[in-house]
Design a protein around this motif. Structure first.
Motif, PDB file in Angstrom:
ATOM      1  N   LEU A 226       1.825  -9.698  12.593  1.00  0.00           N
ATOM      2  CA  LEU A 226       1.614  -8.905  11.385  1.00  0.00           C
ATOM      3  C   LEU A 226       2.631  -7.766  11.335  1.00  0.00           C
ATOM      4  CD1 LEU A 226      -2.286  -8.715  11.455  1.00  0.00           C
ATOM      5  CD2 LEU A 226      -0.876  -9.967   9.798  1.00  0.00           C
ATOM      6  N   LEU A 227       3.025  -7.382  10.117  1.00  0.00           N
ATOM      7  CA  LEU A 227       3.980  -6.294   9.929  1.00  0.00           C
ATOM      8  C   LEU A 227       3.288  -4.957   9.670  1.00  0.00           C
ATOM      9  CD1 LEU A 227       6.523  -8.033   7.521  1.00  0.00           C
ATOM     10  CD2 LEU A 227       6.653  -7.819  10.020  1.00  0.00           C
ATOM     11  N   ASP A 228       2.135  -4.977   9.068  1.00  0.00           N
ATOM     12  CA  ASP A 228       1.384  -3.802   8.606  1.00  0.00           C
ATOM     13  C   ASP A 228       2.030  -3.185   7.359  1.00  0.00           C
ATOM     14  OD1 ASP A 228      -0.610  -4.006  10.617  1.00  0.00           O
ATOM     15  OD2 ASP A 228       0.714  -2.959  12.016  1.00  0.00           O
ATOM     16  N   THR A 229       3.315  -2.866   7.429  1.00  0.00           N
ATOM     17  CA  THR A 229       4.045  -2.325   6.283  1.00  0.00           C
ATOM     18  C   THR A 229       5.458  -2.891   6.308  1.00  0.00           C
ATOM     19  OG1 THR A 229       4.865  -0.420   7.493  1.00  0.00           O
ATOM     20  CG2 THR A 229       2.780  -0.126   6.313  1.00  0.00           C
ATOM     21  N   LEU A 230       6.147  -2.751   5.192  1.00  0.00           N
ATOM     22  CA  LEU A 230       7.561  -3.110   5.138  1.00  0.00           C
ATOM     23  C   LEU A 230       8.394  -1.877   5.435  1.00  0.00           C
ATOM     24  CD1 LEU A 230       7.593  -5.372   1.962  1.00  0.00           C
ATOM     25  CD2 LEU A 230       7.711  -6.095   4.355  1.00  0.00           C
ATOM     26  N   PRO A 231       9.524  -2.045   6.131  1.00  0.00           N
ATOM     27  CA  PRO A 231      10.363  -0.884   6.425  1.00  0.00           C
ATOM     28  C   PRO A 231      10.992  -0.324   5.148  1.00  0.00           C
ATOM     29  CG  PRO A 231      11.447  -2.910   7.117  1.00  0.00           C
ATOM     30  CD  PRO A 231      10.080  -3.288   6.648  1.00  0.00           C
ATOM     31  N   ALA A 232      11.087   0.994   5.107  1.00  0.00           N
ATOM     32  CA  ALA A 232      11.720   1.638   3.953  1.00  0.00           C
ATOM     33  C   ALA A 232      12.657   2.725   4.467  1.00  0.00           C
ATOM     34  CB  ALA A 232      10.654   2.224   3.037  1.00  0.00           C
TER      35      ALA A 232
END
Length: 171
Positions: free
Chosen positions: A79-85
């Motif tokens: 799982l990623l949890d969030t996308l990098p920004a």
């Protein structure tokens, strides 16, 4: 040879497609199992990058892709949890075409659609992790190996010993 037909569509993936995605993934990529929750999370995080191929009214393939940053690819079945920004590239997590639909240009069209999503997000590079089985396919699509760190090589080995991180600029 491109034999795309009017009754063939790549459309945005719906949550109801996830069962088909998991079934096709297990059939096409038996050496690289991923849980349905992985596909569901990618769909939730980047719906514009998740597409389903419908051919003659039947689910026949999928593309899962999303914004990404850097050359450290996500480990398999994680799982990623969030996308990098901010993102600096568009990552093709998985592209699968049912065996009976292969060789007809559907994968190339999916790659074009991933490019369009990347452009819309202001990104100019496509990146992916290729398993040993797909290296030749991706090379034909213009993808080339990226230089990777020891940490990245360890992640790639979670796929298989010959897995490579590949990228190509969006033309």
């Amino acid at each position: 040879m491109n034999t795309l037909r009017a009754d063939t569509i790549w459309r945005l993936m719906a949550p109801d497609d996830l069962g088909y995605v998991t079934t096709l993934a297990a059939r096409v990529h038996p050496d690289y199992p991923e849980d349905t929750i992985i596909f569901a999370e990618r769909l939730h995080l980047a719906p514009a990058g998740c597409l389903s191929l419908i051919l003659d009214g039947q689910f026949s393939g999928y593309l899962i892709s999303h914004p990404w940053r850097g050359v450290l690819s996500p480990p398999l079945n994680t799982l990623l949890d969030t996308l990098p920004a901010p993102a600096d590239r568009w990552y093709i997590h998985d592209l699968a075409i049912a065996p009976q639909a292969r060789g007809k240009g559907y994968a190339q069209l999916a790659i074009t659609l991933a490019e369009q999503a990347a452009r819309k997000a202001g990104l100019n590079t496509l990146t992916l992790t290729s398993t040993r089985h797909a290296l030749q396919f991706w090379a034909k699509q213009g993808f080339a190996p990226e230089a990777v760190s020891a940490e990245e090589q360890t992640i790639l080995a979670s796929y298989d010993p010959e897995a490579r991180l590949l990228s190509r600029p969006i033309g």
